[in-house]
Design a protein around this motif. Sequence first.
Motif, PDB file in Angstrom:
ATOM      1  N   HIS A  58      -3.239   4.598  -3.283  1.00 17.49           N
ATOM      2  CA  HIS A  58      -4.445   5.293  -2.842  1.00 17.49           C
ATOM      3  C   HIS A  58      -4.225   6.782  -3.101  1.00 17.49           C
ATOM      4  O   HIS A  58      -3.518   7.466  -2.352  1.00 17.49           O
ATOM      5  CB  HIS A  58      -4.724   5.014  -1.372  1.00 17.49           C
TER       6      HIS A  58
ATOM      7  N   ASP B  40      -8.475   4.149  -5.854  1.00 19.89           N
ATOM      8  CA  ASP B  40      -7.723   2.933  -5.537  1.00 19.89           C
ATOM      9  C   ASP B  40      -7.209   2.332  -6.833  1.00 19.89           C
ATOM     10  O   ASP B  40      -7.991   1.813  -7.644  1.00 19.89           O
ATOM     11  CB  ASP B  40      -8.611   1.906  -4.833  1.00 19.89           C
TER      12      ASP B  40
ATOM     13  N   HIS C 275       0.854  -1.195   0.000  1.00 21.21           N
ATOM     14  CA  HIS C 275       0.000   0.000   0.000  1.00 21.21           C
ATOM     15  C   HIS C 275       0.884   1.236   0.000  1.00 21.21           C
ATOM     16  O   HIS C 275       1.839   1.330   0.783  1.00 21.21           O
ATOM     17  CB  HIS C 275      -0.894   0.052   1.243  1.00 21.21           C
TER      18      HIS C 275
ATOM     19  N   TRP D 216      -1.495  -1.579  -4.010  1.00 24.16           N
ATOM     20  CA  TRP D 216      -2.462  -0.508  -4.262  1.00 24.16           C
ATOM     21  C   TRP D 216      -1.858   0.858  -4.021  1.00 24.16           C
ATOM     22  O   TRP D 216      -1.168   1.090  -3.021  1.00 24.16           O
ATOM     23  CB  TRP D 216      -3.677  -0.673  -3.346  1.00 24.16           C
TER      24      TRP D 216
END
Length: 452
Positions: free
Chosen positions: A387, A442, A360, A385
């Motif tokens: 964000h 996302d 992330h 991911w």
Amino acid sequence: MRSLPAATSTESTCAPTLIGAASRARQNARPIEIAVRAWLELLGPDLLSRNNSYVENLLSKAPKRWVVYSPMVLLPPGSFGRQWWEAVGSEQVASRHAVELWTLLLENIGKRGGQGPLTHLAVNAGIPLHKDPSQGLGSQGPLMLANDDDSQSNAKRTSRKKSDQGPNFDGERLVESIENVLRTPSGLIMLHGDFGSFLSPETVPTEKDFEDAFWVSTKQNGIIQVWAPRYTMFSRGNVKEKARLLDFHSSDQSLESRRLAKEKVANNSAVDLYAGIGYFVFSYLKMGLRRVIGWELNPWSVEGLRRGAVANGWSVKIVRSHEVLDLAEGGQIVVVLGDNRDAARRLRGPCRYALGGIIHVNCGLLPSSEDSWEMSLEILDGDGWLHLHENVGVKDVLARRAAIEELILCWLMKTGDQRSANVEHVEYVKTFAPGVWHCVFDVYISRPGTPP
């Protein structure tokens, strides 16, 4: 040193009511109404004429909502502003008796919420995207004579013509203003209580400054967060996004890519390029990730993050910009106090293995975090991911989603990276201005052959 209050947050969201007859039971009145009525009773008839229409007018202009971050009460923007004091109609009252009003407000709100003693009162304001070079951190005084514009959004304020700005507007100064990079709450109006010393945003705080400052805390989603209201911001509206992150890898996720076993989550880490006081840093750690590495420019935010981590029982290490980022040492949370532009380089050190994989990368700057997106791809060197936070017009969200995906695919192709990019979800976090939403895109980055 001021002791840290218990982590509580209380809000009254009651709708306004009509001012009833004098016979209405006082215990059914709202705390602010009770305080204003009691304050008027303290003032002699030689100062004010207190007929029914006068009292009704004052009460109609008083705020109906508040938030408690014990021992502080935070009123909404524009509360007890210029219109209210003009309705009072006496400069003598405003200059000599405002403190009594603030004291009554704190007493009555404290009784209503069972919060214990409330000692500090302030009026909230949006975080300005730009600052005046002469502006410090917040303003303080016995009363506030705010322009009605204080209750408007930053977007509205910065887009108005000079003729719409009121008598105090200075166009040249607006042009000369510089970006409020640290997102300091310079618009906060401190009405009552000692919020700490006046310091310019450029002042590097000392340990004594931290010890002498006024700190508050709150608990959201079971996570404690700590901040000093005069020196750093806190956004209640992020609570929804924090909760979403906590469930990101739950077994009931509709997207297969997100359904990761707890053991796999625990072997990986996250990077937050705009850590703040730990808004999302703490959520990533509570999600079950091994570690979170963050970058933050504002030393007051970093100190708030450190205190919050300790309050939650997490180990934390602060690394200055000139210090070596040794990932083999440190706590569950490591925060670099400095610019994030060299984050990718610093994370390429020989101790990168200590993080496992980075799955992330959070880019949480508003109005847009786009300057960090290409670097975030370099940080996320496997599947995972991004964000990406941005303020977007509600009519433009779909087009922006497609543009972001195309942009990231172009960056991947430019470097010969075989991974693919898919904006798999857009989260509408909160409204920023009429028709404008704080969105989180996302973006799932995956290697060839990775299940969707």
